[in-house]
Design an enzyme around this catalytic site. Structure first.
Site, PDB file in Angstrom:
ATOM      1  N   TYR A   1     -27.731   8.774  24.173  1.00 35.58           N
ATOM      2  CA  TYR A   1     -28.232   9.937  24.894  1.00 35.58           C
ATOM      3  C   TYR A   1     -28.264  11.179  24.010  1.00 35.58           C
ATOM      4  CZ  TYR A   1     -23.393  11.408  24.942  1.00 35.58           C
ATOM      5  OH  TYR A   1     -22.132  11.784  24.533  1.00 35.58           O
TER       6      TYR A   1
ATOM      7  N   PHE B   1     -26.344  20.047  23.597  1.00 38.10           N
ATOM      8  CA  PHE B   1     -24.898  20.209  23.716  1.00 38.10           C
ATOM      9  C   PHE B   1     -24.132  18.950  23.323  1.00 38.10           C
ATOM     10  CE2 PHE B   1     -26.478  19.320  28.015  1.00 38.10           C
ATOM     11  CZ  PHE B   1     -25.753  18.187  28.349  1.00 38.10           C
ATOM     12  N   ASP B   2     -24.816  17.797  23.261  1.00 37.06           N
ATOM     13  CA  ASP B   2     -24.151  16.563  22.835  1.00 37.06           C
ATOM     14  C   ASP B   2     -25.212  15.511  22.552  1.00 37.06           C
ATOM     15  OD1 ASP B   2     -22.131  14.790  22.202  1.00 37.06           O
ATOM     16  OD2 ASP B   2     -21.597  14.350  24.276  1.00 37.06           O
TER      17      ASP B   2
ATOM     18  N   ILE C   1     -21.229  11.669  35.174  1.00 42.14           N
ATOM     19  CA  ILE C   1     -21.767  12.550  36.211  1.00 42.14           C
ATOM     20  C   ILE C   1     -22.674  11.760  37.167  1.00 42.14           C
ATOM     21  CG2 ILE C   1     -21.556  14.675  34.861  1.00 42.14           C
ATOM     22  CD1 ILE C   1     -24.545  14.461  34.198  1.00 42.14           C
TER      23      ILE C   1
ATOM     24  N   TYR D   1     -22.444  19.142  36.366  1.00 38.25           N
ATOM     25  CA  TYR D   1     -21.116  19.757  36.291  1.00 38.25           C
ATOM     26  C   TYR D   1     -20.903  20.872  37.302  1.00 38.25           C
ATOM     27  CZ  TYR D   1     -20.565  16.958  32.138  1.00 38.25           C
ATOM     28  OH  TYR D   1     -20.470  15.894  31.281  1.00 38.25           O
TER      29      TYR D   1
ATOM     30  N   PHE E   1     -31.371  14.956  29.910  1.00 39.59           N
ATOM     31  CA  PHE E   1     -30.859  13.896  29.044  1.00 39.59           C
ATOM     32  C   PHE E   1     -31.993  12.960  28.646  1.00 39.59           C
ATOM     33  CE2 PHE E   1     -26.875  15.062  31.092  1.00 39.59           C
ATOM     34  CZ  PHE E   1     -25.971  14.984  30.036  1.00 39.59           C
TER      35      PHE E   1
END
Length: 157
Positions: A59, A69-70, A89, A115, A132
């Site tokens: 991902y 962010f990741d 999530i 979140y 994502f």
């Protein structure tokens, strides 16, 4: 009404419209429901992800402004978890259901399925819509081998 108070009222009104425009501009990329976009689907779907399956997913997570962010792609290490068990999530538990091994999807996840209002500091602010790019690379120990699917264009979305 004096000229000065008229100017203050006009200034206040313009300020209100400016702030409203900013808020609306920020929110245009936000979503209220989970959106699933299929970016690539293998020619055949022999293995599909179901609730309770152990899945491996590559991902890249981004905010609506494009900030990453990741990303498991850069680490070359997909995340592994039980689908539908609340280990990730809610947007993932819902958005990856029915995905074929080797399939790529773009998930746009509203805050309530991500979140929430608290976010995940420091990189994900409260109320954030998450985007994502995902690729299902394993289901219950069966792995996707890029070389087996000639229609695949690489692991990056």
């Amino acid at each position: 009404m004096s000229f000065r108070s008229s100017m203050n009222a006009v200034t206040l009104l313009l300020f209100f419209f400016f702030i409203s425009a900013l808020v609306c501009a920020k929110k245009t990329a936000d979503v209220t429901e989970l959106q699933i976009g299929i970016k690539h689907k293998p020619a055949t779907c022999e293995v599909q992800a179901h609730k309770g399956d152990r899945v491996k997913v590559h991902y890249r997570g981004k905010l609506t402004d494009g900030t990453v962010f990741d990303s498991s792609f850069e680490r070359k290490n997909p995340i592994e978890f039980e689908l539908g068990a609340g280990q990730v999530i809610k947007g993932w538990d819902q958005g990856l259901l029915g995905m074929c091994l080797g399939e790529k999807r773009k998930l746009k996840i509203p805050s309530r399925l991500g979140y929430g209002d608290q976010g995940s500091q420091p990189s994900i602010p409260g109320g954030a819509t998450l985007i994502f790019d995902t690729e299902l690379v394993g289901v219950n120990g069966i792995s996707f081998d890029e070389e087996d699917d000639d229609s695949k264009t690489g692991s990056e979305l």
